[in-house]
Scaffold this active site. Structure first.
Site, PDB file in Angstrom:
ATOM      1  N   CYS A 270      58.125-159.653 -60.957  1.00 49.41           N
ATOM      2  CA  CYS A 270      57.952-158.203 -60.792  1.00 49.41           C
ATOM      3  C   CYS A 270      58.982-157.356 -61.521  1.00 49.41           C
ATOM      4  O   CYS A 270      58.650-156.598 -62.422  1.00 49.41           O
ATOM      5  CB  CYS A 270      57.974-157.861 -59.303  1.00 49.41           C
ATOM      6  SG  CYS A 270      56.621-158.596 -58.414  1.00 49.41           S
TER       7      CYS A 270
HETATM    8  N1  LIG Z   1      54.679-162.742 -56.715  1.00 49.25           N
HETATM    9  C1  LIG Z   1      55.110-161.633 -56.147  1.00 49.25           C
HETATM   10  O1  LIG Z   1      56.103-161.645 -55.462  1.00 49.25           O
HETATM   11  C2  LIG Z   1      54.372-160.324 -56.316  1.00 49.25           C
HETATM   12  C3  LIG Z   1      54.730-159.261 -55.488  1.00 49.25           C
HETATM   13  C4  LIG Z   1      54.040-158.059 -55.592  1.00 49.25           C
HETATM   14  C5  LIG Z   1      53.027-157.925 -56.536  1.00 49.25           C
HETATM   15  N2  LIG Z   1      52.694-158.975 -57.355  1.00 49.25           N
HETATM   16  C6  LIG Z   1      51.594-158.769 -58.293  1.00 49.25           C
HETATM   17  O2  LIG Z   1      50.461-159.472 -57.811  1.00 49.25           O
HETATM   18  C7  LIG Z   1      49.677-159.960 -58.903  1.00 49.25           C
HETATM   19  C8  LIG Z   1      49.470-161.452 -58.764  1.00 49.25           C
HETATM   20  O3  LIG Z   1      50.742-162.085 -58.843  1.00 49.25           O
HETATM   21  P1  LIG Z   1      51.008-163.556 -58.301  1.00 49.25           P
HETATM   22  O4  LIG Z   1      52.485-163.716 -58.238  1.00 49.25           O
HETATM   23  O5  LIG Z   1      50.189-163.804 -57.074  1.00 49.25           O
HETATM   24  O6  LIG Z   1      50.415-164.425 -59.521  1.00 49.25           O
HETATM   25  P2  LIG Z   1      50.105-166.006 -59.517  1.00 49.25           P
HETATM   26  O7  LIG Z   1      50.177-166.424 -60.923  1.00 49.25           O
HETATM   27  O8  LIG Z   1      50.912-166.694 -58.482  1.00 49.25           O
HETATM   28  O9  LIG Z   1      48.589-166.086 -59.019  1.00 49.25           O
HETATM   29  C9  LIG Z   1      47.512-165.611 -59.743  1.00 49.25           C
HETATM   30  C10 LIG Z   1      46.309-166.505 -59.475  1.00 49.25           C
HETATM   31  O10 LIG Z   1      45.181-165.916 -60.123  1.00 49.25           O
HETATM   32  C11 LIG Z   1      44.396-166.956 -60.698  1.00 49.25           C
HETATM   33  N3  LIG Z   1      43.566-166.335 -61.728  1.00 49.25           N
HETATM   34  C12 LIG Z   1      43.926-165.911 -62.956  1.00 49.25           C
HETATM   35  N4  LIG Z   1      42.875-165.331 -63.562  1.00 49.25           N
HETATM   36  C13 LIG Z   1      41.844-165.382 -62.703  1.00 49.25           C
HETATM   37  C14 LIG Z   1      40.503-164.931 -62.753  1.00 49.25           C
HETATM   38  N5  LIG Z   1      40.026-164.290 -63.823  1.00 49.25           N
HETATM   39  N6  LIG Z   1      39.722-165.170 -61.696  1.00 49.25           N
HETATM   40  C15 LIG Z   1      40.209-165.816 -60.608  1.00 49.25           C
HETATM   41  N7  LIG Z   1      41.476-166.247 -60.497  1.00 49.25           N
HETATM   42  C16 LIG Z   1      42.275-166.025 -61.539  1.00 49.25           C
HETATM   43  C17 LIG Z   1      45.401-167.968 -61.166  1.00 49.25           C
HETATM   44  O11 LIG Z   1      44.828-169.247 -61.298  1.00 49.25           O
HETATM   45  C18 LIG Z   1      46.431-167.920 -60.022  1.00 49.25           C
HETATM   46  O12 LIG Z   1      46.108-168.821 -58.992  1.00 49.25           O
HETATM   47  C19 LIG Z   1      50.427-159.544 -60.156  1.00 49.25           C
HETATM   48  O13 LIG Z   1      49.911-158.323 -60.599  1.00 49.25           O
HETATM   49  C20 LIG Z   1      51.826-159.325 -59.665  1.00 49.25           C
HETATM   50  O14 LIG Z   1      52.517-158.378 -60.448  1.00 49.25           O
HETATM   51  C21 LIG Z   1      53.350-160.175 -57.245  1.00 49.25           C
END
Ligand SMILES: NC(=O)c1ccc[n+]([C@@H]2O[C@H](COP(=O)([O-])OP(=O)(O)OC[C@H]3O[C@@H](n4cnc5c(N)ncnc54)[C@H](O)[C@@H]3O)[C@@H](O)[C@H]2O)c1
Length: 441
Positions: free
Chosen positions: A284
């Protein structure tokens, strides 16, 4: 155009909730809906994740296996790669990645592909919410046009005069505020900000999230909700840069920055402590501010605080390295981007290992969360293995560099055995013996 179902319909009934993207954000969110009694389907492109989830296995360290098992067995949770099942859902929550591309510009391809995947299955009265962090305007400018290609409409409208405006489906943005590894604030305790493309969409999303969190904070638009998340992260990024810069000044002036911050933090109002470190990590804070600076260019606006903070924070691993090459054998403790998480993304430890290696140091690392370093996009440390830490091995290094302050480490024993400890996290703050061995950087 008619509203098939009133947005308040989410109250009180068991819902079918689809989560697209079962990662750090999507998986805990899905499990929370399952815990609240709803029927959740996780959609993910990664077949290995789908398979693991359906077997009740976890792939994220702080998410317990038994929680997934419990909800899989009770049929409150299941995963699939079959997107046609989106048609069965009452609500679809999008939690896919929003990284930066090679030019450090927003890469919205995951969100776009997801919208295209929803399009053939979108139903009247369904609620779609984007949770991925992004710049203001994404929901209205990217998601909405793709979903409206179905012929169904969700008009952009705000204000009291549009309270009852007709809409075929509901579309909203609600930022995720998950803090992986935080034991004090779980999902249910963190208020959820929600903004709709129109008032019925906002109400639909608010009543959905009211099922799983103690407090929902409705805002007037999706843009406001998108900007709220960016403000939160930019606030952290800028303040961390500030203390990182002051740390370097304090070092020159012979002042302990951590002592200063602790003293300042006793002020009961108007101050919030931020702590210096070896650089920024995680998905982030190093990434999200650039979503805004990119969008700001469209408005002929330079986000100077963001650029400056980026400059200072990016320089931190170089600073740590300058201070660390006292000898040639160096043990880096902690490769995760922050303490007690099994997440390597954007970790400054990796940059430090790269810089130290380039300067001829022999590097080993230890991390209780990573037995070895997996294949990474920007680094080539694949196959490097975590070495054991004991009094004998510690004594064999010229320098032990604390890059990540995992709770599992016995810092007193580390300082006792090591010849020199370079501490980037003030993890040794409570150690009073052998302080002459510790260098805070
Ligand atoms: N990790 C954090 O602490 C956090 C906190 C707040 C916000 N976010 C935001 O949340 C969002 C997701 O982050 P994350 O950390 O969960 O990512 P991540 O990489 O852990 O998870 C994303 C998932 O989406 C899947 N994916 C990708 N493309 C896809 C599609 N087209 N259809 C279905 N599945 C698909 C991937 O296989 C993966 O399992 C981002 O925008 C991030 O900025 C993350």
């Amino acid at each position: 155009m008619a509203t098939d179902r009133r947005p308040e319909y989410f109250k009180g009934s068991q819902l079918r909730v689809g989560i697209i993207g079962c990662g750090y954000v999507g998986l805990p969110l899905g499990l929370r809906f399952a815990e609240a009694g709803h029927r959740v389907t996780g959609f993910d492109l990664d077949p290995a994740k789908v398979e693991k989830l359906n077997r009740g296995q976890s792939y994220i360290q702080h998410i317990p296996q038994n929680k997934i098992q419990q909800f899989v067995l009770s049929k409150h949770f299941g995963a699939t790669a079959d997107f046609s099942r989106l048609a069965e859902m009452d609500a679809i929550l999008i939690c896919v990645p929003t990284p930066l591309d090679q030019r450090r510009e927003p890469d919205l391809s995951y969100v776009e592909k997801t919208a295209q995947a929803i399009r053939p299955y979108l139903q009247r009265g369904q609620l779609v919410v984007l949770e991925s962090t992004t710049y203001p305007g994404t929901t209205e400018e990217l998601l909405l046009p793709i979903l409206e290609e179905t012929g169904m409409k969700c008009p952009i409208a705000h204000g009291p005069e549009n309270e009852q405006i007709g809409t075929d489906f509901f579309l909203a943005f609600s930022p995720e505020r998950e803090d992986p590894g935080n034991k004090q604030y779980g999902l249910a305790q963190i208020p959820k900000v929600v903004g709709g493309v129109n008032p019925p969409s906002g109400r639909a999303a608010a009543s959905l999230y009211a099922q799983i969190v103690g407090r929902v904070v409705p805002v007037s638009s999706t843009r406001t909700a998108e900007m709220t998340k960016l403000l939160e992260n930019i606030f952290r990024c800028v303040n961390i840069a500030l203390v990182n810069e002051l740390k370097m000044l304090c070092q020159r002036m012979g002042i302990d920055i951590w002592e200063v911050i602790d003293a300042a933090a006793t002020k009961p109002f108007g101050f919030m402590p931020f702590y210096p470190g070896p650089g920024l990590g995680g998905h982030c804070i190093p990434v999200d501010p650039y979503y805004l600076s990119w969008k700001a260019r469209e408005f002929d606006f330079a986000t100077r605080f963001i650029e400056l903070a980026g400059e200072v924070n990016t320089a931190m691993p170089y600073h740590v390295v300058e201070k660390s090459i006292k000898g040639s054998r160096i043990l880096v403790l902690g490769v995760a981007y922050k303490k007690d998480v099994d997440d390597l993304r954007e970790s400054p430890s990796l940059k430090i290992i790269e810089l130290l290696t380039a300067r001829g140091a022999n590097i080993d690392y230890n991390d209780p969360h990573f037995a070895e370093i997996p294949k990474l996009r920007h680094y080539n440390f694949q196959g490097m293995k975590s070495v054991p830490v004991d009094s004998k091995s510690l004594a064999g290094y010229d320098c032990v560099l604390i890059a990540t302050d995992h709770t599992a480490y016995d810092y007193s024993a580390i300082v006792e055995s090591a010849q020199l400890v370079v501490d980037t996290r003030n993890a040794t703050r409570r150690i009073s013996r052998n302080r002459n061995k510790i260098v805070l950087v």
